[in-house]
Design a protein around this motif. Sequence first.
Motif, PDB file in Angstrom:
ATOM      1  N   GLU A   1      32.788  39.112  38.691  1.00 33.74           N
ATOM      2  CA  GLU A   1      33.923  39.471  39.300  1.00 33.74           C
ATOM      3  C   GLU A   1      34.261  40.941  39.249  1.00 33.74           C
ATOM      4  OE1 GLU A   1      36.921  36.703  37.968  1.00 33.74           O
ATOM      5  OE2 GLU A   1      36.747  35.365  39.476  1.00 33.74           O
ATOM      6  N   THR A   2      34.724  41.663  39.946  1.00 28.44           N
ATOM      7  CA  THR A   2      34.726  43.181  39.857  1.00 28.44           C
ATOM      8  C   THR A   2      36.170  43.571  40.120  1.00 28.44           C
ATOM      9  OG1 THR A   2      32.482  43.853  39.946  1.00 28.44           O
ATOM     10  CG2 THR A   2      33.849  45.482  40.435  1.00 28.44           C
TER      11      THR A   2
ATOM     12  N   SER B   1      33.981  44.952  35.440  1.00 25.19           N
ATOM     13  CA  SER B   1      33.117  43.907  35.910  1.00 25.19           C
ATOM     14  C   SER B   1      32.991  42.998  34.890  1.00 25.19           C
ATOM     15  CB  SER B   1      31.534  44.327  36.281  1.00 25.19           C
ATOM     16  OG  SER B   1      31.679  45.227  37.259  1.00 25.19           O
TER      17      SER B   1
ATOM     18  N   ASP C   1      33.125  39.374  44.507  1.00 28.33           N
ATOM     19  CA  ASP C   1      32.061  39.053  44.124  1.00 28.33           C
ATOM     20  C   ASP C   1      31.007  39.652  44.815  1.00 28.33           C
ATOM     21  OD1 ASP C   1      33.291  37.179  42.622  1.00 28.33           O
ATOM     22  OD2 ASP C   1      33.036  35.576  44.308  1.00 28.33           O
TER      23      ASP C   1
ATOM     24  N   LEU D   1      39.193  43.029  44.649  1.00 29.92           N
ATOM     25  CA  LEU D   1      38.585  42.069  43.687  1.00 29.92           C
ATOM     26  C   LEU D   1      37.395  41.389  44.617  1.00 29.92           C
ATOM     27  CD1 LEU D   1      38.607  40.338  41.228  1.00 29.92           C
ATOM     28  CD2 LEU D   1      40.131  38.720  42.394  1.00 29.92           C
TER      29      LEU D   1
ATOM     30  N   ASP E   1      27.286  35.235  38.014  1.00 27.55           N
ATOM     31  CA  ASP E   1      28.531  35.058  38.727  1.00 27.55           C
ATOM     32  C   ASP E   1      29.548  36.323  38.202  1.00 27.55           C
ATOM     33  OD1 ASP E   1      28.119  32.637  39.868  1.00 27.55           O
ATOM     34  OD2 ASP E   1      29.031  31.495  38.279  1.00 27.55           O
TER      35      ASP E   1
END
Length: 232
Positions: A18-19, A42, A4, A2, A16
């Motif tokens: 999040e992956t 993502s 950024d 997890l 922004d």
Amino acid sequence: QLADAQPDLPGLVVGDLETIEAGLKTSFMNNRIRLNAAVFESQIKDLQTQFISLLAGGIATLENAAEANIKGVEGEITVMIGDNLVATAGGTWLKSRFDSYPQGSGFDPVTGVFSQSMDFTGNRTPRTPEFSGNTSVVYSYPLRNGYVEVGADYLYSSGFYFDNQNLAIQDSYEIVNARLSYFFEPWGMRITGFADNLTEPLRYQFNFVNDFGINGKLVPPTTYGVRVNWQF
């Protein structure tokens, strides 16, 4: 995993991100077969996208798409067939959508009138084909002072949209490239003859929507040439 990050998404400026990603890298048969694979998702918030309109100044203008989501699976395998032949194949599957994009800027598909109150929620994000794949074969033959190498590449794309409104489309296409090279080791010199884009698909370098319709530029047709690389 997890994290950024700021990935390279053509036509988009990431806010922004999040992956979540899970993958593997492995090899078999004394490293003669290598396999890489990954699945990922993502979630992008405050995504900055671009549009062009004379009514908005005639230059590329940024606006906010509230949220987008990209899910995907990708894999690649490399196989050494004997001592001189290597084959590689890979593919990527993507599902990409704007989860929230109210008040988008675009053009009425019938009248062409510019509007900044269109809803692009559910549209596909630009330049994200649902499937793209490639394969290549390279054969090398050793000589006294170097080696000869013959290679061919095949690429496929299922197509994608260039714009947020999903009007400017790139249809599916296939590309075949070929090359023949000789590497002279004492001089560190490689001479390569190549032929690119042998299938000559209808493929665009760019394609965008503006007040006058859809405008784009095609990639060059089949191209032949010679390259010389010299390391010293």
